[in-house]
Design an enzyme around this catalytic site. Structure first.
Site, PDB file in Angstrom:
ATOM      1  N   LYS A  80      42.780  40.299  35.643  1.00  0.00           N
ATOM      2  CA  LYS A  80      43.201  39.660  34.387  1.00  0.00           C
ATOM      3  C   LYS A  80      42.172  38.646  33.892  1.00  0.00           C
ATOM      4  O   LYS A  80      41.756  37.755  34.642  1.00  0.00           O
ATOM      5  CB  LYS A  80      44.546  38.972  34.606  1.00  0.00           C
ATOM      6  CG  LYS A  80      45.195  38.379  33.367  1.00  0.00           C
ATOM      7  CD  LYS A  80      46.605  37.891  33.729  1.00  0.00           C
ATOM      8  CE  LYS A  80      47.372  37.288  32.582  1.00  0.00           C
ATOM      9  NZ  LYS A  80      48.757  36.911  33.006  1.00  0.00           N
TER      10      LYS A  80
ATOM     11  N   GLU B  27      53.119  43.552  35.954  1.00  0.00           N
ATOM     12  CA  GLU B  27      52.243  42.530  36.544  1.00  0.00           C
ATOM     13  C   GLU B  27      52.951  41.903  37.757  1.00  0.00           C
ATOM     14  O   GLU B  27      54.169  41.696  37.738  1.00  0.00           O
ATOM     15  CB  GLU B  27      52.025  41.450  35.479  1.00  0.00           C
ATOM     16  CG  GLU B  27      51.247  40.229  35.924  1.00  0.00           C
ATOM     17  CD  GLU B  27      51.337  39.077  34.913  1.00  0.00           C
ATOM     18  OE1 GLU B  27      52.411  38.913  34.285  1.00  0.00           O
ATOM     19  OE2 GLU B  27      50.336  38.364  34.747  1.00  0.00           O
TER      20      GLU B  27
ATOM     21  N   CYS C  41      49.499  41.343  30.838  1.00  0.00           N
ATOM     22  CA  CYS C  41      50.323  40.283  30.231  1.00  0.00           C
ATOM     23  C   CYS C  41      49.632  39.611  29.043  1.00  0.00           C
ATOM     24  O   CYS C  41      49.482  40.228  28.003  1.00  0.00           O
ATOM     25  CB  CYS C  41      50.719  39.268  31.307  1.00  0.00           C
ATOM     26  SG  CYS C  41      52.096  38.190  30.768  1.00  0.00           S
TER      27      CYS C  41
ATOM     28  N   ASN D 162      54.921  39.547  32.731  1.00  0.00           N
ATOM     29  CA  ASN D 162      56.044  38.670  33.093  1.00  0.00           C
ATOM     30  C   ASN D 162      56.091  37.611  32.002  1.00  0.00           C
ATOM     31  O   ASN D 162      55.311  36.650  32.049  1.00  0.00           O
ATOM     32  CB  ASN D 162      55.777  37.935  34.415  1.00  0.00           C
ATOM     33  CG  ASN D 162      55.959  38.771  35.666  1.00  0.00           C
ATOM     34  OD1 ASN D 162      56.931  38.622  36.383  1.00  0.00           O
ATOM     35  ND2 ASN D 162      54.999  39.634  35.944  1.00  0.00           N
TER      36      ASN D 162
END
Lengths: 311, 311
Positions: free
Chosen positions: A127, A47, A172, A197
């Site tokens: 996302k 990401e 994520c 992350n």
């Protein structure tokens, strides 16, 4: 004939704020070349792979924020990655902050793309499960302002026939939500790629440190098992601007088993050869959705957003 | 004041076909007394806790099948358990095969009840995710005819305020389905109790033996974490009529961590004191549904039963 695919999970070590995109792209290309030497046909980057994880800072000026966004993909800084990937005949998945002029306004998403070995776009994902918060929270040592800097993704979770199988993407925090994997599972997904992350320290609650990695693996493994899909989850890792990202790049098999885990917190290529047909035993038996799912009892999952305890 | 609750996970060793209900109830009472000595307020028994796991056999005659079912609860055989629990001031969860005259016909369910320390019924659950098959499959060393002998449960997944918290139930294969936990999570559940009979050998596919226990733990732990709930999962374990049940009675915390696991394949009481308030940190942060869920992207989970791969 087995449908084997060799995937390179291209973990990145930290990217500091002073690192330029050109510098980062050189690291991506280095990993791409190693992946080629190791027979990979698909390389998965994390990401927000072109910059530091900027939602850790409160920035008042939009121009300062927008400096972390890409206005076109590819663009001049990233073009060398596209060129080298096509030259080597390797596809890739890349996460980045996307600034889009759309519906007459400027929109910002936490985005990932999938590019095939010919250099053609396969698809884009934005996302959906943005973690964190939208306003400055002074008690945090680091902010997590994804809800401030990004809109919720508007593309759902598509899947595509690519790389010899059925491939989907998430990013994520999406991996923690069983809904993410189930939506793609219902589309027959055989490989989910996911960049992340994840800070080692969770500023929103007090918890034992080892839970962070356990939660990551638990989410990835259960998503894999409960949908009979491969999952390749790729970290940005290590000490980035004083904030430790926990790493844990991994491959989970359709059985749910972890079959490969990175061993460093730096740039590291984890190459793994998977059999996409290994998805079938799970999909055809314990998680044969057509035989076993009982949607008449699931309505609340879609009808209700928040939890409502009984009176 | 912390909302602590001491739960006894009352694993049962095997029940052979020749064992009478009276004999089994004596074992249940033995575990109940141990639970009382260890300060438990709730005892959780396995799925189908009064008989052997009879769906392993193909039986043509309905009378032979019905011999494994209870026509009333309590009944004369089980009454001593109810009496002793009330005398000791302990509530319990008990799984059994239920034969109900309902809507003018005979219906059969794989059922569990929750009884409070006063001996009053809290609620009933009827298993929704019936595994296995409905027709005889000659290649199997043991049948798994739950789809033949039981109807799909018709009560959804209710939750109840009981034992100082919000409690829900599921049974065996239900725990593998994230939908099960999510439905109860959306009702604020703080403790899910689940009985199971899981064979060590999976006759429907070839898989490494250790995956069976891994799948069990993965399902329980992810269900706990992703909803911020305690889960107490209780096995019937050991060699029952030549079929090995893998055991693995356990307690998962709202963090997803396994905090207690049984060590035997026999009758064993696992007593664990949990703080029901430990559910709040997860429910209020990472799995704060109201803040983070995006139901507009979840529709397919309810609209579509089986997987439909792209063309």
């Amino acid at each position: 004939m087995a449908r084997t695919l060799t995937v390179g999970a291209a973990q990145l070590g930290p990217i500091q704020r002073s690192d330029t995109r050109k510098q980062v792209v050189r690291r991506l290309i280095e990993l791409l070349r190693e992946a080629h030497a190791r027979n990979c046909k698909l390389v998965v980057y994390p990401e927000l792979a072109l910059t530091t994880f900027f939602p850790r800072w409160m920035m008042e000026g939009q121009a300062e924020v927008d400096a972390f966004f890409e206005r076109a993909m590819p663009n001049a800084d990233v073009q060398p990655l596209f060129d080298e990937a096509r030259r080597l005949g390797i596809g890739f998945h890349l996460g980045y902050a996307e600034l889009a002029e759309q519906e007459g306004r400027t929109r910002r998403f936490n985005t990932a793309i999938l590019v095939d070995p010919n250099g053609d776009f396969v698809g884009k994902y934005r996302k959906i499960h943005l973690p964190g918060h939208a306003e400055y929270e002074p008690q945090r040592p680091f902010q997590h302002l994804e809800k401030r800097y990004f809109e919720v993704g508007d593309l759902g979770w598509p899947v595509w026939r690519a790389f010899g199988g059925i491939v989907g993407m998430c990013i994520c925090n999406d991996r923690r939500w069983p809904e993410t994997f189930r939506v793609m599972g219902l589309k027959g997904v055989e490989l989910v790629v996911c960049g992340f992350n994840t800070p080692e320290f969770n500023a929103s609650m007090v918890e034992p440190g080892h839970h962070r990695m356990m939660h990551h693996f638990l989410s990835v493994q259960s998503g894999a098992y409960q949908n009979g899909t491969w999952v390749v989850a790729v970290a940005k890792a290590g000490m980035e601007e004083g904030c430790m990202l926990h790493g844990g790049t991994c491959v989970a098999a359709p059985s749910g088993e972890l079959v490969a885990v990175a061993s460093t917190l730096g740039d590291e290529l984890l190459a793994y050869t998977m059999d996409l047909d290994a998805t079938a035993p799970i999909k055809n038996t314990i998680f044969n959705f057509a035989r076993h799912r009982r949607v008449e009892h699931y309505g609340i999952i879609v009808e209700q957003t928040g939890a409502i305890p009984p009176p």
